[in-house]
Design an enzyme around this catalytic site. Sequence first.
Site, short mmCIF file in Angstrom:
data_model
loop_
_atom_site.label_atom_id
_atom_site.label_comp_id
_atom_site.label_asym_id
_atom_site.label_seq_id
_atom_site.Cartn_x
_atom_site.Cartn_y
_atom_site.Cartn_z
N SER A 154 -34.98 -41.97 63.34
CA SER A 154 -34.49 -41.79 64.21
C SER A 154 -35.23 -40.64 65.21
O SER A 154 -34.89 -39.63 65.97
CB SER A 154 -33.19 -41.37 63.32
OG SER A 154 -32.35 -42.77 63.92
N TYR A 200 -35.58 -54.93 60.64
CA TYR A 200 -34.67 -53.88 59.58
C TYR A 200 -32.79 -54.09 60.60
O TYR A 200 -32.10 -54.25 59.07
CB TYR A 200 -34.78 -52.43 60.44
CG TYR A 200 -33.51 -51.10 60.56
CD1 TYR A 200 -33.62 -51.07 59.88
CD2 TYR A 200 -32.94 -51.28 61.17
CE1 TYR A 200 -32.95 -49.44 59.05
CE2 TYR A 200 -31.73 -50.30 61.21
CZ TYR A 200 -32.13 -49.17 60.54
OH TYR A 200 -31.15 -48.04 59.95
N LYS A 243 -30.31 -54.91 57.04
CA LYS A 243 -28.69 -54.03 57.41
C LYS A 243 -27.11 -55.42 57.39
O LYS A 243 -26.46 -55.13 56.89
CB LYS A 243 -28.58 -53.66 58.70
CG LYS A 243 -29.89 -52.07 58.29
CD LYS A 243 -28.71 -50.94 57.73
CE LYS A 243 -29.34 -49.66 57.87
NZ LYS A 243 -28.83 -48.34 57.10
N PRO A 301 -22.72 -46.79 61.23
CA PRO A 301 -23.40 -45.71 62.15
C PRO A 301 -24.69 -46.52 63.14
O PRO A 301 -25.73 -47.19 62.58
CB PRO A 301 -23.91 -44.78 61.64
CG PRO A 301 -24.20 -45.12 60.56
CD PRO A 301 -23.39 -46.03 60.14
N VAL A 302 -24.73 -45.68 65.00
CA VAL A 302 -25.88 -46.10 65.55
C VAL A 302 -26.95 -45.27 65.67
O VAL A 302 -26.85 -44.85 64.52
CB VAL A 302 -25.65 -46.21 66.96
CG1 VAL A 302 -24.62 -47.59 67.62
CG2 VAL A 302 -24.57 -44.47 67.25
N LEU A 303 -27.85 -44.79 65.92
CA LEU A 303 -28.63 -43.92 65.98
C LEU A 303 -28.19 -42.64 65.56
O LEU A 303 -27.75 -42.26 66.79
CB LEU A 303 -29.81 -44.19 67.19
CG LEU A 303 -31.70 -43.17 66.42
CD1 LEU A 303 -32.33 -44.06 67.31
CD2 LEU A 303 -30.71 -41.78 67.10
N VAL A 304 -28.87 -42.32 64.03
CA VAL A 304 -28.16 -40.98 64.06
C VAL A 304 -29.14 -39.43 64.23
O VAL A 304 -30.16 -40.02 63.81
CB VAL A 304 -28.10 -40.76 62.27
CG1 VAL A 304 -27.05 -39.17 62.39
CG2 VAL A 304 -27.16 -41.85 62.51
#
Length: 194
Positions: free
Chosen positions: A71, A29, A33, A56-59
Amino acid sequence: MNPQYNSDSVIDEPCWSDLEYCKNTKNWYCYGKTVAEQGAWEAARKRGLDLVVVNPVLVLGPLLQPTLNASTIHILKYLTGSAKTYANASQAYVHVKDVAEAHVKVYETPEANGRYICAESTLHRGELCRILAKQFSEYPIPMRCKDEKSPLNRGFRFSNLKLKDIGMEFAPISECLYETVKSLQEKQILPVPS
């Protein structure tokens, strides 16, 4: 994903995942990215394009789609009883509305340039579970760490200063978690206990 960074490091725009480390740890992953963003930067350079990237981090937050994403599954497991303990781990979070707003901000700000880290804060799983338990005590949220002997994993600290410098204000994670759970209830993915 880079072994040169630790919990004392501040992760900001010059920080990148290490591709060899991602390969060796089979973190496809993060590998994907990183390769995609590097490809976008290379294509922009070749074409003379002005590229700005929001990372973004974990949305979390209300779901737009009718199905779960990875997420949201991360939160759901603590509400359904499928997780009896929480991991000794930390994660950075951001509200989906803030991710959308960050894209608008960088688009509407002529001096915006380069990369922008989009993160509100980093929480240990124990803190996350305590917030959820305070907001939704009717669910069987775990209150014990799977690894009670090791020191708490603090996780990375992500800098959001570059976005704040162009006027971003971030929703608190407690609000983000609340809206995530309410959305799961409204979509009947998470039953509302009677």
